[in-house]
Design an enzyme around this catalytic site. Sequence first.
Site, PDB file in Angstrom:
ATOM      1  CB  SER A 186      -0.938  -0.007   1.211  1.00 61.78           C
ATOM      2  OG  SER A 186      -1.784  -1.134   1.150  1.00 61.78           O
TER       3      SER A 186
ATOM      4  CG  HIS B  27     -12.439   0.724   3.439  1.00 59.02           C
ATOM      5  ND1 HIS B  27     -11.751  -0.204   2.690  1.00 59.02           N
ATOM      6  CD2 HIS B  27     -11.743   0.863   4.600  1.00 59.02           C
ATOM      7  CE1 HIS B  27     -10.686  -0.596   3.348  1.00 59.02           C
ATOM      8  NE2 HIS B  27     -10.658   0.027   4.521  1.00 59.02           N
TER       9      HIS B  27
ATOM     10  CB  CYS C 221      -9.969   1.765   0.445  1.00 59.69           C
ATOM     11  SG  CYS C 221     -11.187   0.846  -0.502  1.00 59.69           S
TER      12      CYS C 221
END
Lengths: 385, 666
Positions: free
Chosen positions: B367, B410, B423
């Site tokens: 991420s 989410h 997300c």
Amino acid sequence: MAGGYHFEGLNPPEMTLGQKLAAVNWLLVLLMGAIASIGFAMLYSAANGNFSPWAFRQAIRFGVGLVVMLSVAMVDVRFWMRSAYIIYSGVLALLLGVEVMGEIGMGAQRWIDLGVFQLQPSELMKIALVLALARYFHGLTWDEVGNPVNLLPPLLMIAMPVVLVLRQPDLGTALMIIMGAGAMFFLAGVRIWKFLTLIGVGIAAVPVAWQLMRGYQQQRILTFLNPESDPLGSGYHILQSKIALGSGGLFGKGFLEGSQSHLNFLPEKQTDFIFTMLAEEFGLVGGLGLIGLYVLVVGYGIAIAIRARSQFGRLVALGVTTTLFLYLFINVAMVMGLIPVVGVPLPMISYGGTAMLTIMLGFGMVIGVSVHRDVRIGRAGVDED
Amino acid sequence: MLKASEQDSQRIFTRRALMLATGKLGLVGALAARLYYLQIVEADRYALLSRDNQFNLELLPPIRGRILDVNGVALADNQDNFRIEIVREQTGDVAATLAALGSIIEVPEWDVRRVLKDVKRKRAFVPVTVLENLSRDEIARVAVNAPYLPGVRIEVGRSRRYPFGDIAVHCTGYVAAVSENELTGDPVLELPDFRIGKSGIEKIHDLEMRGTAGQRQVEVNALGRIIRKLPGDEGEPGRDVQLSIDVNLQRYVTERLSRGNAERIPLDDPRALAALAQAPAGTPVRGDDSSDTILVDKNGRRVEPESGAVVVMDVHSGELRAIVSVPGYDPSPFNHGLSPKDWEGLLSNPRSPLTNKAIAGQYPPGSTFKMLVGLAALESDLASADTRFFCPGYLELGDTRFHCWKKHGHGSLDMNGAIEQSCDVYFYELAKRIGIDRIATMAQRLGLGQMLDVDLPGERRGLIPTRDWKLATRGEQWQRGETLIAAIGQGFVLATPLQLATMTARIVNGGRAVVPRLVRETNGSRKSFPSLGLNARDLDAMRDAMNAVVNGDRGTARRVRSAKDEPAIGGKTGTSQVKRISMAQRAAGITKNEDLPWRDRDHALFVGFGPVASPRFAVSVVVEHGGGGSSKAAPIAADILLEALRVEPGPNGPLSEAVDGLRRQG
């Protein structure tokens, strides 16, 4: 000694000791002293400027040698003539003795310790053989010398010590004995064609001799032919000696300044290679100067020989002189790389008593011949009728 | 009265004597000629040979340059290596002298035997080393007793010293003896105690640190004994190399990274004893088993030190203030040669201590890659910061379902929220819109997938996949699903910690193409880096998003938010899968990381910067198989950033922050 001598003119039956001493060739003694002194200086230098361990002891030897030389010179040549064969036999026995001792393992000593001197019988033999041959040829006429049969006994006299010396093995001494004796044959009048024949046979015998030589002897000759082939092995000595000589130049590096010698690049600088050291420190001038002194001594010897009235005296004088010359030539030629390294010292200069004693004993007889130059001796070794 | 025959003999004798004399004269002439040839004609040649004979050239090894940190603290220097030698010919009775020496300082029995053996083998004047690396105290004791130790000499050499051991080993590298294939013909390399750089800065800057060897002539005799040393050229010492590393920070980072979330307690602590008692017999213990502390986790169980890397970088100058890879190793033993067993140990250690993971470790960025995708999207105008997507927990593309890390989704998010909460689905959607090419281009601009040419050997390129790359290397067409996976920094994407720090720095420094630098330029000039041409508003959006990750209410790293009196930091967590999660595993529920074998656990990542208001440092943290980015990597990164900022609050200090604040208000 009791036999009456034929007395006439300039051949007094007895000279007083004073007369004899006055008749000594003091210039010759001085020359030899000069050569020996150069030796002391070089030994002093070889020890990096110290009288010990070599120079001092060498000087003592010279002193002893001087006494021996003069004593020998005082003795009537006829005594030496009469004793020639006995001396020869005695020395031959000594030679045989050290050989046998070495052979049966009682120590491999080739020399007899006399305190200041360590006497090698093979060295003494050089003089003894001169005496014996001189006596033999003294008894032969020119015509008799021409008869080959008469040459057999002296050849045998040469062969016996040569074989013994070769067994030691000491090629250098053997060659010197042969060459010295050859010179005496030549002087005695052996026909020249015989020498030429011998030389021819000798050349033909080279391959055979090569086979008989020991490994290290063969190696020495191979190395001599091309020293650079093995610069750190057998050729090392010759190469280093040439470097030392060559780097000396015209005037040398100066006393005690011979870098090759003092840094131990030069092997055996106090014995066989002392001439190299001299020439490194004193250059061409010093080297030629020393050779010049020897030439004077040799010339003196030749003059004494020519002036002697008896064939014995002549042969002894020139035989001894030739021995000195051979020492000189072989040693100097060896260190300059002209001939293989055979281990012959520079007479009167190299450290060690043997060669010095041999030469001084011999020159005692030369001077003796000079002192007694007018003594006539009959063919049979007794008075002239 | 002479008979005829007598006259014959005399006449013949005289003639032949003269012939003989002539012959002798000829021979003497030959001698004289030879002497003339040697001493006059060939004199120059032999004089030269004589000089060669006399002098040996002795090489004086130059003093190796030091490696300094940013404050001039030596990371590698040279220490005097006192050794004791014995010379047989000056000693007389070697054994007795060694015994005497043994009564003054400790001489191991083994050394005594070695010396007695060596002494016999070597020439009498050749010194034999008895002991090495003696202390000044020991040397003093020997020196005082010198009269009773004939033939014992004290010699001083130099050996390389690394005062900080394994702290900076991946920067400094190490020196070791020259190996056969490194010989170049330079004679200095053939000196028995010469050392050259084998890794790290020691290797890259070997030549300039080496200096040039001096030489002097030594007069020797035929046996090689040195008679006299003549003055000569002293040579030039090697140049010092100054690094941008701050060794204090480097040390802090090393310890903080190794410790992870565990606590370091001394061995005599009762908890340590309990932890050791718990461990099953035969548990392999690596790393600091030689130290007198151990690491225990919050459950009181003993844990091993972490394996990973950290890069701390000045976002404006690119200077690396710390570059750490753990576990490390001690460079000093290489000086004298590592035992094969120790070398084997280093090679076979699964946590590869020899690898500098900061530049050679290639990890899926996970991420931490998302700001990059966000920037690519913002620049493309195919999305804005306000673009919203709905995350139901997955995205379906063809037959494949791509999952978000949050199983139940989410809900609706804008870009800021998507980064704050990390997300995945949001970025799947973005990736679908912009495609792999834009992502790859942006990655290239931010320094990924390329060599950054930092001054260390072994740097790796990482990997940013493109359509062409896949076709060329695999012979396959690019799949759309691969774009989605790439958008969350997984799949083919690989980056090194150095690249991640560089990426972060470029995002927060106003979009300048800063490149990492380890070696300080001697002239001290500050190079300004060209702009990457990124939109300032886009960059600010990413910076704000990263701020939210730490300081937002829902940020994945909100637990590491700074205290009020500390500078605020921003960043992005990353957790990258090592093993693909199968359908069956997902159905059965994902196994918790702690229950997996170490090598199957996720990598924990964090990229961060601080202070938020006026970024000074960027940091990247990778904890190999460390579990979660937020739980494992973020706390480490936060502590490191605060420590770095504590030492260096900023180029302009608090004043600049005030100015910065004014500017933002204006």
